[in-house]
Design a protein around this motif. Structure first.
Motif, PDB file in Angstrom:
ATOM      1  N   THR A  38     -28.253 -75.250 -15.522  1.00  0.00           N
ATOM      2  CA  THR A  38     -28.181 -73.799 -15.333  1.00  0.00           C
ATOM      3  C   THR A  38     -29.351 -73.307 -14.471  1.00  0.00           C
ATOM      4  O   THR A  38     -30.347 -74.012 -14.289  1.00  0.00           O
ATOM      5  N   PHE A  39     -29.207 -72.094 -13.999  1.00  0.00           N
ATOM      6  CA  PHE A  39     -30.294 -71.448 -13.272  1.00  0.00           C
ATOM      7  C   PHE A  39     -31.518 -71.301 -14.172  1.00  0.00           C
ATOM      8  O   PHE A  39     -32.649 -71.508 -13.731  1.00  0.00           O
ATOM      9  N   THR A  40     -31.294 -70.974 -15.435  1.00  0.00           N
ATOM     10  CA  THR A  40     -32.412 -70.784 -16.365  1.00  0.00           C
ATOM     11  C   THR A  40     -33.240 -72.051 -16.507  1.00  0.00           C
ATOM     12  O   THR A  40     -34.471 -72.004 -16.471  1.00  0.00           O
ATOM     13  N   LYS A  41     -32.576 -73.194 -16.667  1.00  0.00           N
ATOM     14  CA  LYS A  41     -33.302 -74.470 -16.759  1.00  0.00           C
ATOM     15  C   LYS A  41     -34.066 -74.743 -15.468  1.00  0.00           C
ATOM     16  O   LYS A  41     -35.202 -75.227 -15.485  1.00  0.00           O
ATOM     17  N   THR A  42     -33.433 -74.438 -14.351  1.00  0.00           N
ATOM     18  CA  THR A  42     -34.085 -74.640 -13.053  1.00  0.00           C
ATOM     19  C   THR A  42     -35.326 -73.767 -12.944  1.00  0.00           C
ATOM     20  O   THR A  42     -36.383 -74.234 -12.510  1.00  0.00           O
ATOM     21  N   TRP A  43     -35.197 -72.518 -13.338  1.00  0.00           N
ATOM     22  CA  TRP A  43     -36.328 -71.592 -13.270  1.00  0.00           C
ATOM     23  C   TRP A  43     -37.454 -72.032 -14.212  1.00  0.00           C
ATOM     24  O   TRP A  43     -38.631 -71.968 -13.851  1.00  0.00           O
ATOM     25  N   ASP A  44     -37.089 -72.501 -15.386  1.00  0.00           N
ATOM     26  CA  ASP A  44     -38.098 -73.009 -16.328  1.00  0.00           C
ATOM     27  C   ASP A  44     -38.851 -74.189 -15.710  1.00  0.00           C
ATOM     28  O   ASP A  44     -40.076 -74.286 -15.833  1.00  0.00           O
ATOM     29  N   THR A  47     -41.194 -72.901 -13.064  1.00  0.00           N
ATOM     30  CA  THR A  47     -42.339 -72.253 -13.695  1.00  0.00           C
ATOM     31  C   THR A  47     -43.343 -73.300 -14.170  1.00  0.00           C
ATOM     32  O   THR A  47     -44.558 -73.140 -13.979  1.00  0.00           O
ATOM     33  N   ASN A  64     -35.020 -72.878  -3.527  1.00  0.00           N
ATOM     34  CA  ASN A  64     -34.175 -72.910  -4.711  1.00  0.00           C
ATOM     35  C   ASN A  64     -32.892 -72.152  -4.438  1.00  0.00           C
ATOM     36  O   ASN A  64     -32.915 -71.061  -3.886  1.00  0.00           O
ATOM     37  N   TYR A  66     -29.593 -71.400  -6.964  1.00  0.00           N
ATOM     38  CA  TYR A  66     -29.007 -71.473  -8.294  1.00  0.00           C
ATOM     39  C   TYR A  66     -29.629 -72.568  -9.154  1.00  0.00           C
ATOM     40  O   TYR A  66     -30.707 -72.376  -9.695  1.00  0.00           O
ATOM     41  N   ASN A  67     -28.973 -73.717  -9.295  1.00  0.00           N
ATOM     42  CA  ASN A  67     -29.471 -74.731 -10.239  1.00  0.00           C
ATOM     43  C   ASN A  67     -30.135 -75.920  -9.543  1.00  0.00           C
ATOM     44  O   ASN A  67     -30.348 -76.953 -10.159  1.00  0.00           O
ATOM     45  N   PHE A  99     -36.928 -81.124 -18.757  1.00  0.00           N
ATOM     46  CA  PHE A  99     -36.031 -79.972 -18.654  1.00  0.00           C
ATOM     47  C   PHE A  99     -34.569 -80.374 -18.469  1.00  0.00           C
ATOM     48  O   PHE A  99     -33.720 -79.528 -18.228  1.00  0.00           O
TER      49      PHE A  99
END
Length: 130
Positions: A38-44, A47, A64, A66-67, A99
């Motif tokens: 997911t995008f969230t996992k990628t962003w984590d 970070t 970056n 999306y994922n 991740f």
């Protein structure tokens, strides 16, 4: 990685030796793409990498969509591949596992993302204090 630990050898990170990084044609950078569910996992992941950048006082060329995140480690001053680049590439591999990085796919999307990273740094001003 603590300062007392030796840096991994760049060869151990390369696709040709079972790793996931490729050396650029000029030999001055390591690069690869990371894909997550997911995008969230990628962003984590991004970070966590950015925190390591702050700790090690070094930054990647990255893009970056999306994922997927494309990362290139190189040093601009002095120009070339440094121990910091090699250390941070290894740290990225470890963080990606943490991740939940997905298995790599054929190199289609990362070519576009590599182009995005190239566009951003083409004038060489990314490391000049403003």
């Amino acid at each position: 990685m603590s300062s007392s630990q030796a840096a991994p050898k760049p060869d151990s990170l390369l696709v040709s030796n079972g790793g996931r990084w490729t050396l650029t044609a000029d030999g001055e950078a390591l690069e690869r793409s990371f894909k997550f569910k997911t995008f969230t996992k990628t962003w984590d992941f991004m970070t966590a990498v950015s925190l390591q950048c702050k700790i090690h006082n070094h930054h990647p060329e990255w893009s970056n969509v999306y994922n997927t995140t494309f990362i290139r480690w190189t040093t601009h001053v002095p120009k070339g591949l440094s121990e910091k680049d090699i250390n941070l590439a290894s740290i990225c591999d470890s963080l990606a596992r943490d991740f939940g990085e997905l298995e790599p796919e054929p190199e289609t999307s990362s070519c576009e993302m590599r182009g995005l990273a190239d566009e951003v740094v083409k004038d060489g001003s990314c490391c000049v204090k403003k």
